[in-house]
Write a protein that holds these residues in place. Structure first.
Motif, PDB file in Angstrom:
ATOM      1  N   TYR A 183       0.832  -1.201   0.000  1.00 28.29           N
ATOM      2  CA  TYR A 183       0.000   0.000   0.000  1.00 28.29           C
ATOM      3  C   TYR A 183       0.870   1.255   0.000  1.00 28.29           C
ATOM      4  O   TYR A 183       1.942   1.265   0.589  1.00 28.29           O
ATOM      5  N   PHE A 208      -5.547   6.978   1.479  1.00 25.22           N
ATOM      6  CA  PHE A 208      -5.193   5.841   0.637  1.00 25.22           C
ATOM      7  C   PHE A 208      -4.863   6.307  -0.773  1.00 25.22           C
ATOM      8  O   PHE A 208      -5.587   7.117  -1.353  1.00 25.22           O
ATOM      9  N   TYR A 218      -3.096   0.319  -4.027  1.00 27.83           N
ATOM     10  CA  TYR A 218      -2.985  -0.984  -3.381  1.00 27.83           C
ATOM     11  C   TYR A 218      -2.563  -2.005  -4.425  1.00 27.83           C
ATOM     12  O   TYR A 218      -3.282  -2.229  -5.403  1.00 27.83           O
ATOM     13  N   GLN A 249      -2.185  -5.747  -5.097  1.00 27.11           N
ATOM     14  CA  GLN A 249      -2.766  -6.948  -4.518  1.00 27.11           C
ATOM     15  C   GLN A 249      -2.263  -8.184  -5.255  1.00 27.11           C
ATOM     16  O   GLN A 249      -2.963  -8.749  -6.089  1.00 27.11           O
ATOM     17  N   ASP A 256      -5.165  -1.555  -7.354  1.00 21.20           N
ATOM     18  CA  ASP A 256      -6.302  -0.675  -7.093  1.00 21.20           C
ATOM     19  C   ASP A 256      -5.766   0.742  -7.012  1.00 21.20           C
ATOM     20  O   ASP A 256      -5.136   1.108  -6.022  1.00 21.20           O
ATOM     21  N   SER A 311      -7.569   3.519  -7.138  1.00 21.83           N
ATOM     22  CA  SER A 311      -8.708   4.416  -6.931  1.00 21.83           C
ATOM     23  C   SER A 311      -8.397   5.627  -6.067  1.00 21.83           C
ATOM     24  O   SER A 311      -9.132   6.609  -6.089  1.00 21.83           O
ATOM     25  N   ARG A 322      -0.473 -11.133   3.043  1.00 20.54           N
ATOM     26  CA  ARG A 322      -1.339 -11.637   1.984  1.00 20.54           C
ATOM     27  C   ARG A 322      -2.403 -10.589   1.682  1.00 20.54           C
ATOM     28  O   ARG A 322      -2.709  -9.736   2.527  1.00 20.54           O
ATOM     29  N   THR A 323      -2.936 -10.670   0.490  1.00 21.73           N
ATOM     30  CA  THR A 323      -3.992  -9.728   0.122  1.00 21.73           C
ATOM     31  C   THR A 323      -5.219  -9.982   0.977  1.00 21.73           C
ATOM     32  O   THR A 323      -5.543 -11.115   1.296  1.00 21.73           O
ATOM     33  N   GLY A 324      -5.861  -8.917   1.383  1.00 15.13           N
ATOM     34  CA  GLY A 324      -7.031  -9.011   2.233  1.00 15.13           C
ATOM     35  C   GLY A 324      -6.717  -8.978   3.708  1.00 15.13           C
ATOM     36  O   GLY A 324      -7.588  -8.734   4.535  1.00 15.13           O
ATOM     37  N   ASN A 325      -5.473  -9.199   4.083  1.00 13.35           N
ATOM     38  CA  ASN A 325      -5.098  -9.172   5.498  1.00 13.35           C
ATOM     39  C   ASN A 325      -5.000  -7.735   5.974  1.00 13.35           C
ATOM     40  O   ASN A 325      -4.262  -6.934   5.405  1.00 13.35           O
ATOM     41  N   THR A 326      -5.718  -7.393   7.023  1.00 13.95           N
ATOM     42  CA  THR A 326      -5.697  -6.016   7.510  1.00 13.95           C
ATOM     43  C   THR A 326      -4.600  -5.768   8.536  1.00 13.95           C
ATOM     44  O   THR A 326      -4.543  -4.710   9.143  1.00 13.95           O
ATOM     45  N   ALA A 335      -1.045  -4.881   8.645  1.00 10.95           N
ATOM     46  CA  ALA A 335       0.002  -4.397   7.756  1.00 10.95           C
ATOM     47  C   ALA A 335       1.129  -3.771   8.556  1.00 10.95           C
ATOM     48  O   ALA A 335       0.943  -3.336   9.696  1.00 10.95           O
TER      49      ALA A 335
END
Lengths: 114, 112
Positions: free
Chosen positions: A33, A45, A48, A50, A56, A58, A97-101, A103
């Motif tokens: 990120y 943000f 990202y 992933q 991402d 955005s 891993r992707t999706g893991n909050t 960091a």
């Protein structure tokens, strides 16, 4: 290294110049990120990465901002034609891993545009 | 993404227990609740994460009621060094597209 490494730690640049900020994530971390934090503000943000999926983008504020992640490891955030409002601390984080909050953050690059 | 709401600031004194509550009314089934701590001039640091009931580690405890629409970060016997901004966020651990978005956070000030 053991943690997320960012370079340079400080960067002063003239308005209109291009800058590159570097992030070395924790080895093996698939998620990466970039955030921006202005003085006294929260984390904004930006982008990202992933894993092997398309990043991402955005959160990128304008087309002057771009980022790459080569070989699934090192990432570079590039700001073209810098403006004074780009002055902020740019933070990089990686996650196992992707999706893991959970960091892990670097110390950031403080960018000053004069 | 579930939106979170937490107090803008809190004050307390050394040695007290501090509880910071976060609201996340639209939390989804696969969302986990995560808290970060950020000291001045540093990047955020992961503190604790949970899904339901109670989680405790060496730094803090996290209390999550059955409906999961809120959570409370509990810091026991705070010291001056606990002065920081604390962020609550929720995220779907099962989705690779789920990204970490920070809210405004709670600025905690500890006084002697």
């Amino acid at each position: 290294g053991a943690g997320v490494s960012q370079s340079p730690s400080n960067k002063v640049t003239e308005k209109g110049k291009d800058v590159e900020l570097r992030c070395d994530p924790i080895s093996g971390h698939t998620a990466l990120y970039w955030y921006r934090q202005s003085l006294g503000q929260g984390l904004e943000f930006l982008i990202y990465f992933q894993g092997n999926s398309a990043p991402d983008k955005s959160g990128l504020p304008s087309d002057r901002f771009s980022a790459e992640r080569t070989g699934g490891s090192v990432s570079t955030l590039t700001i073209q034609r810098t403006q004074q409002e780009d002055s902020a601390v740019y933070l990089c984080a990686s996650s196992s891993r992707t999706g893991n909050t959970e960091a892990f953050f670097g110390q950031g690059t403080r960018l000053t545009v004069v | 993404l579930a939106k979170t709401t937490q107090p803008i600031s809190m004050d307390s004194y050394e040695g007290q227990e501090v509880n910071i509550t976060c609201s996340h009314n639209n939390i989804a089934t696969n969302d986990y609740i995560t808290w970060y701590q950020q000291f001045p001039s540093q990047g955020p640091r992961f503190i604790i994460q949970g899904y339901k009931t109670k989680v405790t580690n060496e730094v803090a405890s996290l209390f999550i009621p059955a409906d999961r629409k809120s959570s409370t970060l509990s810091l026991p016997r705070v010291s001056l060094s606990d002065t920081a901004v604390y962020y609550c966020l929720v995220g779907d651990q099962a989705s690779s597209a789920s990204k970490i978005i920070f809210g405004s956070g709670t600025r905690l000030s500890i006084r002697p």
